[in-house]
Design a protein around this motif. Structure first.
Motif, PDB file in Angstrom:
ATOM      1  N   ASN A   1       0.817  -1.221   0.000  1.00  0.00           N
ATOM      2  CA  ASN A   1       0.000   0.000   0.000  1.00  0.00           C
ATOM      3  C   ASN A   1       0.850   1.271   0.000  1.00  0.00           C
ATOM      4  O   ASN A   1       0.587   2.207  -0.758  1.00  0.00           O
ATOM      5  N   ALA A   2       1.873   1.292   0.833  1.00  0.00           N
ATOM      6  CA  ALA A   2       2.693   2.511   0.935  1.00  0.00           C
ATOM      7  C   ALA A   2       3.419   2.800  -0.367  1.00  0.00           C
ATOM      8  O   ALA A   2       3.536   3.959  -0.791  1.00  0.00           O
TER       9      ALA A   2
ATOM     10  N   ASN B   1       0.965   4.128  -3.025  1.00  0.00           N
ATOM     11  CA  ASN B   1       0.633   5.538  -2.804  1.00  0.00           C
ATOM     12  C   ASN B   1       1.814   6.462  -3.109  1.00  0.00           C
ATOM     13  O   ASN B   1       1.618   7.566  -3.625  1.00  0.00           O
TER      14      ASN B   1
ATOM     15  N   GLU C   1       1.793   6.828  -6.825  1.00  0.00           N
ATOM     16  CA  GLU C   1       0.691   7.688  -7.252  1.00  0.00           C
ATOM     17  C   GLU C   1       0.992   9.165  -6.966  1.00  0.00           C
ATOM     18  O   GLU C   1       0.650  10.049  -7.755  1.00  0.00           O
ATOM     19  N   ASP C   2       1.613   9.422  -5.822  1.00  0.00           N
ATOM     20  CA  ASP C   2       2.000  10.800  -5.497  1.00  0.00           C
ATOM     21  C   ASP C   2       3.025  11.333  -6.495  1.00  0.00           C
ATOM     22  O   ASP C   2       3.024  12.498  -6.880  1.00  0.00           O
TER      23      ASP C   2
ATOM     24  N   ASP D   1      -4.771   1.858  -7.591  1.00  0.00           N
ATOM     25  CA  ASP D   1      -5.791   1.826  -6.541  1.00  0.00           C
ATOM     26  C   ASP D   1      -5.150   2.131  -5.186  1.00  0.00           C
ATOM     27  O   ASP D   1      -4.537   1.271  -4.563  1.00  0.00           O
ATOM     28  N   ARG D   2      -5.334   3.374  -4.728  1.00  0.00           N
ATOM     29  CA  ARG D   2      -4.671   3.811  -3.494  1.00  0.00           C
ATOM     30  C   ARG D   2      -5.158   3.058  -2.257  1.00  0.00           C
ATOM     31  O   ARG D   2      -4.507   3.051  -1.224  1.00  0.00           O
ATOM     32  N   SER D   3      -6.319   2.429  -2.381  1.00  0.00           N
ATOM     33  CA  SER D   3      -6.865   1.742  -1.208  1.00  0.00           C
ATOM     34  C   SER D   3      -6.365   0.299  -1.097  1.00  0.00           C
ATOM     35  O   SER D   3      -6.611  -0.386  -0.113  1.00  0.00           O
TER      36      SER D   3
ATOM     37  N   ARG E   1      10.042  10.896  -0.277  1.00  0.00           N
ATOM     38  CA  ARG E   1       9.348  10.989   1.008  1.00  0.00           C
ATOM     39  C   ARG E   1      10.283  11.245   2.178  1.00  0.00           C
ATOM     40  O   ARG E   1       9.829  11.379   3.319  1.00  0.00           O
TER      41      ARG E   1
END
Lengths: 454, 454
Positions: free
Chosen positions: A252-253, A256, A259-260, A267-269, A330
């Protein structure tokens, strides 16, 4: 140290030796940015093997440390300059010649992986090994680290494609090993010893790589999961009977972060995403993909979809490849490369999450999941000593976890300097001792890449 | 030498050490039957790695040479007893355990290749390397020589399947290298160094081999030629774009030898025969076979035919495999294993015929043609000194020819004792020197397999 650098400069063509500190700066680090890097005496940029021999003879005579270097995209600090040493950059030795009859590429170490792939493709041939950084990493670095990549789950790693190497030893002797023949067991397997030796045993000045016919067209299966552990279990299940040509995982991380970095509609979820490809020929491809899809569905994917469109498939693979750069945005990062036997991949991945929670650090994880090779990326704030310390502890614990699961601290990046402290834990004292004996047999003065690996 | 053998016997279980000359006799030679074999002090037949360590510690203490040995099917004299040395036979260490989840076989060195294949097959898995002698050669011998076989044209050789090795060094130290993980670059590539080291660097006591899903069904193409050179040209042509799973060649003399040995209806008038298989999945298989057939026809085959019947296909492969035994019936033999870059395979084969004519010896030739690896078999009359001398000269010239064509003196059998004299011609003095340094680093007293390779 007061080695007469002038005597080296005099033996090499103009502009081969750089001593200006500003110009030397980019040659001091690889992507691991090891802060303990020293200020080199000089950076030497030879254009042929003779100049490499000249450099090594001089270094040997004056006992000057030498750190060989390709494109500097290493992730373990394997190319970190040594105080008052030489950086031997192979970035000007870049020729690539493909012989379609012999089905080989004759390469110099500074050539980029992508340049080898392109030259092969011009003749309908393929050089499979494909590190995520293939567009910027050098083939010499690939050889020095025995680099892997995405397709090696089916097609193997760098060492499987090396037919010959020219290597300049610490004392300047040039070895010519192997040749354009597919099978050869005459003498010790020295080629295989030099592949993956991270600049400790010699400087690779030329390689002959085996090429294979162009990869058939691929179909891509994307599977979305609520949690990363179920995704990992799907991988274990599918690799039991099938040989997909790519099995990548993003948690997931990392989804995301990508995507950022570059919105591509992921799918960010999702708890995790698998990107799976098959290149089985003809009708077998869709058959294989549909079996893989069934496995994902059965084990517990939330959603699966298939595309035969090469561009759409490549878009997902590219999303996976940019994860490193995306996560780098990040904060400061420590990049792991731990692997485990495939059946315990779920335990490795859940264990990493537990370590992240325990030390309150973010550890996005991507993986060449089909090989059990993961890249947990520890993100921290370098300006905060507490964050840095927690990150360092998490970094070490991830390696310990991998070892405790029967795995490895590095699947494809190499030990370099960053993982050096953990190496004895994995190998044990006897293997360390034998490694040192082999190092001493080839580089008795220990001038090649001191401080790395051993 | 008056080493206190009693002290070794006392440390090992009963019946582990054989000293009776009659019982020792079969352990003095491998299939190369090197007449210079010595009479060993004893044959040691350990049942576990501890006993191997005990033996090596004793041998090291008393500086007694040790020749490790698997099934004794080696063809280069790599397992030839040394006068007053120990023969260390691994023939009682035979366990094979397959773990289908890890997709590995954990093997002891004395297990036969066929036993590994069978154990894998029980789980729907496959261990590809398949020397022609796979029903009688040991996996330890395969590891020691980096053995090849028929399917390695597509599936690679022994080293490509080794994930881990336990090795006992000359001084009795046991190294545990690698593990059941698919990618691992932690430290030097020591596993790959021990594979193919012909007993010079250590004694392999355990291996972990990677298994892959069972091979799909195969189709077989047989192509008959008027002459061997056209057959060789067909091979060069077909391997340019296709990866068949087998490309074997038999010349007229070997076809006739096989027919004499076991009548199987081969065309005795053929100048050469190719036996080609494809295991591409599903419909791709017949498509690939028909492209291959077209190439054979175009290049100049006199006749081609295809069979999808696995038994019929296996019958031809078996004909190829028994060639060695069939030719052995014709006289004494010296078995070559020379290889060349694939495009010059025709030159190698015609050159061998010229050497045979010049020295008036028969040299039937079979070949793993797709790898450019040939087995010319020099047949002579050992009772006739003139015939023996002509054969020896032809044997040396074939190796020189291979080297002059950019090839190798041994593609898969190893150097052993028989090809030792030619090794420096191929490797050159620098590579020989480095090989000796590595040997000295691991076996400073030189007690492991002295007289072989270096």
């Amino acid at each position: 140290m007061d080695a007469p650098l002038e005597s080296l400069i005099a033996q090499l063509p103009e502009k081969t030796v750089i001593t200006d500190p500003v110009s030397m700066e980019p040659y001091r680090y690889d992507w691991a940015h090891d802060e303990t890097a020293g200020m080199p005496l000089a950076v030497v940029r030879p254009t042929d093997a003779d100049q490499v021999q000249t450099t090594m003879r001089w270094a040997s005579e004056h006992r000057v440390p030498v750190v060989p270097r390709g494109a500097g995209s290493g992730l373990s600090g394997g190319s970190t300059a040594v105080e008052q040493g030489l950086v031997l950059s192979l970035d000007r030795m870049r020729s690539v010649e493909v012989d379609p009859n012999l089905r080989i590429a004759v390469v110099e170490p500074g050539a980029l992986n992508v340049e080898v792939k392109r030259a092969a493709a011009e003749h309908g041939l393929w050089y499979p090994p494909d590190p995520s950084s293939y567009e910027m990493c050098s083939i010499g670095g690939n050889l020095a680290t025995n680099a892997g990549g995405l397709c090696c789950v089916k097609y193997g790693v760098t060492t499987d494609y090396v037919l010959a190497l020219d290597v300049v030893l610490a004392d300047g002797t040039k070895l010519q090993l192997g040749g354009p023949r597919l099978k050869d067991v005459a003498g010790l397997s020295l080629i295989k010893l030099f592949v993956g030796s991270e600049g400790l045993l010699g400087v690779i000045t030329r390689g002959i790589l085996r090429l294979i016919p162009a990869q058939p067209s691929r179909s891509t299966l994307v599977a979305i999961y609520d949690d990363v552990e179920t995704a990992a279990r799907s991988v274990v299940e599918m690799c039991r009977n099938i040989r997909p040509s790519m099995v990548e995982l993003m948690d997931n991380a990392s989804i995301n972060a990508v995507e950022d970095y570059r919105a591509m509609g992921l799918d960010r979820s999702a708890g995790a995403m698998l990107i799976i490809q098959s290149d089985a020929p003809g009708e077998s491809c869709s058959r294989e993909i549909s079996v893989l899809q069934q496995i994902c569905d059965t084990v517990g994917a939330r959603e699966t979809f298939v595309t035969d469109d090469p561009e759409e498939g490549e878009m997902f693979a590219e999303g996976r490849r940019v994860a490193f750069h995306a996560i780098e945005k990040r904060g400061s990062i420590m990049l792991e490369d731990v692997g485990a036997p495939l059946p315990v991949l779920p335990e490795l991945i859940t264990g990493i999450a537990a370590i992240a929670a325990r030390h309150r650090v973010e550890i996005p994880t991507v993986a060449h999941a089909g090989d059990g090779n993961t890249h947990p990326i520890v993100v921290y704030d370098a300006s905060d000593p507490d964050s840095t310390e927690r990150a360092a502890r998490a970094f070490a614990e991830v390696m310990s976890l991998a070892i405790s699961l029967g795995g490895t601290i590095t699947g494809e990046h190499g030990v370099g300097r960053l993982k050096k402290a953990a190496l004895p834990d994995q190998l044990g004292p006897e293997v360390m001792e034998v490694s040192r004996r082999i190092k001493a047999a080839l580089d008795p003065q220990g001038i090649l890449n001191p401080g790395a690996v051993l």
